[in-house]
Design an enzyme around this catalytic site. Sequence first.
Site, PDB file in Angstrom:
ATOM      1  N   CYS A  17     -13.543  70.494  54.797  1.00 57.96           N
ATOM      2  CA  CYS A  17     -12.385  69.642  55.767  1.00 57.96           C
ATOM      3  C   CYS A  17     -12.994  67.656  54.700  1.00 57.96           C
ATOM      4  O   CYS A  17     -13.924  67.752  53.261  1.00 57.96           O
ATOM      5  CB  CYS A  17     -13.403  68.902  56.579  1.00 57.96           C
ATOM      6  SG  CYS A  17     -12.330  67.644  56.887  1.00 57.96           S
TER       7      CYS A  17
ATOM      8  N   ASP B  32     -34.540  31.097  34.698  1.00 62.22           N
ATOM      9  CA  ASP B  32     -34.885  32.059  33.849  1.00 62.22           C
ATOM     10  C   ASP B  32     -35.617  32.473  32.663  1.00 62.22           C
ATOM     11  O   ASP B  32     -36.618  32.998  32.444  1.00 62.22           O
ATOM     12  CB  ASP B  32     -33.998  32.951  34.355  1.00 62.22           C
ATOM     13  CG  ASP B  32     -33.020  33.772  35.654  1.00 62.22           C
ATOM     14  OD1 ASP B  32     -33.443  33.279  36.193  1.00 62.22           O
ATOM     15  OD2 ASP B  32     -31.268  33.728  35.369  1.00 62.22           O
TER      16      ASP B  32
ATOM     17  N   LYS C 109     -31.743  30.862  76.697  1.00 62.40           N
ATOM     18  CA  LYS C 109     -30.671  31.798  76.033  1.00 62.40           C
ATOM     19  C   LYS C 109     -28.907  31.677  76.228  1.00 62.40           C
ATOM     20  O   LYS C 109     -29.347  31.660  77.060  1.00 62.40           O
ATOM     21  CB  LYS C 109     -32.004  33.220  76.438  1.00 62.40           C
ATOM     22  CG  LYS C 109     -32.666  33.404  76.071  1.00 62.40           C
ATOM     23  CD  LYS C 109     -33.182  33.696  74.694  1.00 62.40           C
ATOM     24  CE  LYS C 109     -34.359  34.219  74.172  1.00 62.40           C
ATOM     25  NZ  LYS C 109     -34.368  35.558  75.086  1.00 62.40           N
TER      26      LYS C 109
ATOM     27  N   SER D 175     -45.535  32.941  73.242  1.00 64.15           N
ATOM     28  CA  SER D 175     -44.000  32.974  73.534  1.00 64.15           C
ATOM     29  C   SER D 175     -43.451  32.224  74.135  1.00 64.15           C
ATOM     30  O   SER D 175     -44.154  31.647  75.110  1.00 64.15           O
ATOM     31  CB  SER D 175     -43.533  35.115  73.866  1.00 64.15           C
ATOM     32  OG  SER D 175     -44.373  34.448  75.200  1.00 64.15           O
TER      33      SER D 175
ATOM     34  N   TYR E 195     -37.232  29.129  58.740  1.00 61.14           N
ATOM     35  CA  TYR E 195     -37.830  27.725  58.965  1.00 61.14           C
ATOM     36  C   TYR E 195     -38.794  27.744  59.821  1.00 61.14           C
ATOM     37  O   TYR E 195     -39.098  28.999  60.299  1.00 61.14           O
ATOM     38  CB  TYR E 195     -36.683  27.230  60.681  1.00 61.14           C
ATOM     39  CG  TYR E 195     -35.513  27.485  59.375  1.00 61.14           C
ATOM     40  CD1 TYR E 195     -34.922  26.120  58.618  1.00 61.14           C
ATOM     41  CD2 TYR E 195     -33.650  27.502  60.024  1.00 61.14           C
ATOM     42  CE1 TYR E 195     -33.996  25.300  58.262  1.00 61.14           C
ATOM     43  CE2 TYR E 195     -32.733  28.074  59.191  1.00 61.14           C
ATOM     44  CZ  TYR E 195     -33.223  26.106  58.494  1.00 61.14           C
ATOM     45  OH  TYR E 195     -31.350  25.863  58.045  1.00 61.14           O
TER      46      TYR E 195
ATOM     47  N   CYS F   4     -16.012  68.599  63.447  1.00 63.46           N
ATOM     48  CA  CYS F   4     -14.658  69.626  62.768  1.00 63.46           C
ATOM     49  C   CYS F   4     -15.571  70.850  62.290  1.00 63.46           C
ATOM     50  O   CYS F   4     -17.009  69.962  61.374  1.00 63.46           O
ATOM     51  CB  CYS F   4     -13.960  68.944  61.755  1.00 63.46           C
ATOM     52  SG  CYS F   4     -13.591  69.243  60.361  1.00 63.46           S
TER      53      CYS F   4
ATOM     54  N   ASP G 215     -32.925  34.301  65.332  1.00 66.23           N
ATOM     55  CA  ASP G 215     -32.994  35.159  65.689  1.00 66.23           C
ATOM     56  C   ASP G 215     -33.776  35.421  65.037  1.00 66.23           C
ATOM     57  O   ASP G 215     -32.860  36.945  64.421  1.00 66.23           O
ATOM     58  CB  ASP G 215     -31.316  36.098  66.675  1.00 66.23           C
ATOM     59  CG  ASP G 215     -31.948  36.567  67.267  1.00 66.23           C
ATOM     60  OD1 ASP G 215     -33.450  37.150  67.524  1.00 66.23           O
ATOM     61  OD2 ASP G 215     -31.112  37.504  67.359  1.00 66.23           O
TER      62      ASP G 215
ATOM     63  N   CYS H 285      -8.392  67.731  58.497  1.00 66.76           N
ATOM     64  CA  CYS H 285      -7.826  69.288  57.592  1.00 66.76           C
ATOM     65  C   CYS H 285      -7.213  69.619  58.845  1.00 66.76           C
ATOM     66  O   CYS H 285      -6.591  70.669  58.991  1.00 66.76           O
ATOM     67  CB  CYS H 285      -9.184  69.405  57.003  1.00 66.76           C
ATOM     68  SG  CYS H 285     -10.132  70.235  59.144  1.00 66.76           S
TER      69      CYS H 285
ATOM     70  N   LYS I 110     -33.150  28.203  68.160  1.00 61.17           N
ATOM     71  CA  LYS I 110     -34.033  29.316  68.323  1.00 61.17           C
ATOM     72  C   LYS I 110     -33.252  30.526  68.092  1.00 61.17           C
ATOM     73  O   LYS I 110     -32.239  30.981  67.946  1.00 61.17           O
ATOM     74  CB  LYS I 110     -33.842  29.969  69.826  1.00 61.17           C
ATOM     75  CG  LYS I 110     -35.365  30.577  69.877  1.00 61.17           C
ATOM     76  CD  LYS I 110     -35.178  30.725  71.835  1.00 61.17           C
ATOM     77  CE  LYS I 110     -36.221  32.193  71.955  1.00 61.17           C
ATOM     78  NZ  LYS I 110     -36.466  33.336  71.168  1.00 61.17           N
TER      79      LYS I 110
ATOM     80  N   CYS J 119      -8.434  68.575  63.235  1.00 60.38           N
ATOM     81  CA  CYS J 119      -9.196  67.709  62.684  1.00 60.38           C
ATOM     82  C   CYS J 119      -7.858  66.640  62.017  1.00 60.38           C
ATOM     83  O   CYS J 119      -6.677  66.876  61.277  1.00 60.38           O
ATOM     84  CB  CYS J 119      -9.624  67.934  61.779  1.00 60.38           C
ATOM     85  SG  CYS J 119     -10.781  66.720  60.375  1.00 60.38           S
TER      86      CYS J 119
ATOM     87  N   ASP K 290     -29.241  28.505  36.157  1.00 63.53           N
ATOM     88  CA  ASP K 290     -29.831  30.118  36.329  1.00 63.53           C
ATOM     89  C   ASP K 290     -31.078  30.254  35.127  1.00 63.53           C
ATOM     90  O   ASP K 290     -31.733  30.508  35.149  1.00 63.53           O
ATOM     91  CB  ASP K 290     -28.823  31.008  36.802  1.00 63.53           C
ATOM     92  CG  ASP K 290     -28.874  31.168  37.866  1.00 63.53           C
ATOM     93  OD1 ASP K 290     -29.544  29.994  38.941  1.00 63.53           O
ATOM     94  OD2 ASP K 290     -27.926  31.732  38.367  1.00 63.53           O
TER      95      ASP K 290
ATOM     96  N   GLU L 288     -34.366  22.111  69.458  1.00 64.95           N
ATOM     97  CA  GLU L 288     -33.829  22.774  68.675  1.00 64.95           C
ATOM     98  C   GLU L 288     -33.427  24.211  69.109  1.00 64.95           C
ATOM     99  O   GLU L 288     -33.565  25.027  69.680  1.00 64.95           O
ATOM    100  CB  GLU L 288     -35.503  23.565  68.004  1.00 64.95           C
ATOM    101  CG  GLU L 288     -36.531  22.314  67.400  1.00 64.95           C
ATOM    102  CD  GLU L 288     -37.828  23.138  66.638  1.00 64.95           C
ATOM    103  OE1 GLU L 288     -38.495  23.914  67.776  1.00 64.95           O
ATOM    104  OE2 GLU L 288     -38.573  21.519  66.607  1.00 64.95           O
TER     105      GLU L 288
HETATM  106 ZN   LIG Z   1     -11.525  68.297  59.576  1.00 59.28          ZN
END
Ligand SMILES: [Zn+2]
Length: 484
Positions: A427, A36, A310, A81, A220, A422, A116, A407, A114, A404, A32, A112
């Site tokens: 709280c 850089d 699918k 599609s 890809y 709540c 997503d 609290c 597919k 809650c 790196d 291949e």
């Molecule tokens: Zn609370």
Amino acid sequence: METIKQEIEQLRLKLNQYNYEYYVLDNPTVDDFTYDALMQRLIALEEEYPQLKTPDSPTQRVGGEVLEGFVEVAHQVQMQSLGDVFSKEEFEDFDRRTANALGIDKVEYAVEMKIDGLSVSLEYENGAFVRGSTRGNGFVGEDITTNLRTVSSIPLKLKEEIPYLEVRGEVFMPRENFLRLNEQRESIGEPLFANPRNAAAGSLRQLDSKITAQRKLDIYVFNVQQIEGKELSSHQESLQYLSFLGFKTIPHQNLFYGAEEAYAEIQRIGEMRGELSFDIDGAVAKVNQFSQRESLGTTTKTPRWAIAYKFPAEQQESKLLDVALQVGRTGVVTPNAVLQPVRIAGSTVSRATLHNIDYIRDKDIRIGDTVVIQKAGDIIPEVVRVLTEKRDGTEQVFTMPDTCPACDEPLYREEGEAAVRCQNSNCPAQQMRSIIHFASRPAMDIEGLGPAVVEQLLDEKLIADVGDLYFLKFEDLVALERFG
Ligand SMILES: [Zn+2]
């Protein structure tokens, strides 16, 4: 000037090559630091000699000016599609139709994964990347060139200067980057992305390409849409040529003969699905020979020479050990499933959402139940149903407490609303979430003040509300963990 120009060209050549080795071949040859240093030198030269700056320079990958909006792009070749099938029988039907239409016994297929993600078009003139666009409705998309330039695995310059090339690929966000992005967003109180696909879509449609650059998208490439200056006769040949030009092409480029072989490969792809570093939602079988594709033609919507198989959403069984309640910033109390850890879609899941108390009641979900968990590319898995036949009578019906969990003040439910709240503004759970939100980037952007630190400050009673943040002393902070 001439020597400066030469140095700039040398730097670009080197940086493009290192970039290609790192992002496309996954095989870096420099550290790196060296990379850089070369990049800094190039940036400095381009700043000093702006007339030598070009759009295909590796310096353009960090993003540039903020756009007002996206310009429309008409696709010269429609980005179609594919038709979908969901079973072996439907796939065999597709194969029979194809073989009959071609008058042959066994069709030669490329199979291949597919991916997503989001389909994009990339255009090159004389080997230089000139335009990238979204698929849109297939006929018209949006110009997202500046954003696509930040995707490190997209070559800005090809290894051969062919006159014109348009390729199609799928941009995606690797799962690991997606998880990290959501962790980051959670720590600063920003809403989470539901799945890597949504995250990739949101990143590609940023008007500020610097944000896209930070999202570390990948691609890809899988199809030649248009080409000038080169003859290609099959899909496999075109993928090999695209690899040679410097593209990251879809992996596993073998050929399969007939329905049986092709279906076995589809199954194999389905089995390795969970172990991939990115999401796929199916497999695609394509006729390999272009002459055969031409004679098969297309319908108005989909080509007759390819089909997408699918895969179903991934589901697993687990045991519901408990229901944990979480109090949000606005006081909404959300029930979460505590599960026996189970591996699904490449990660271990021990929590899932139960949405709200109505969902639990409607599905009759009880503590101790064997439940089906689903992860359809979504980051937060969901309990979809109970296997009631596996009950032994020890299961406990869950009821929302009256007070809650944080609290002990009474909880309220507004008429016609699924959420339970709540309403105590003191709280502690709400306090914590609102302080985290206050410190987050969209609000005050207080560096280093993530959930873990806020929790510690509250535990140590160093703060009770947002106002106390301004009275914190250096001595208060250094005493905390992480602040050594
Ligand atoms: Zn609370």
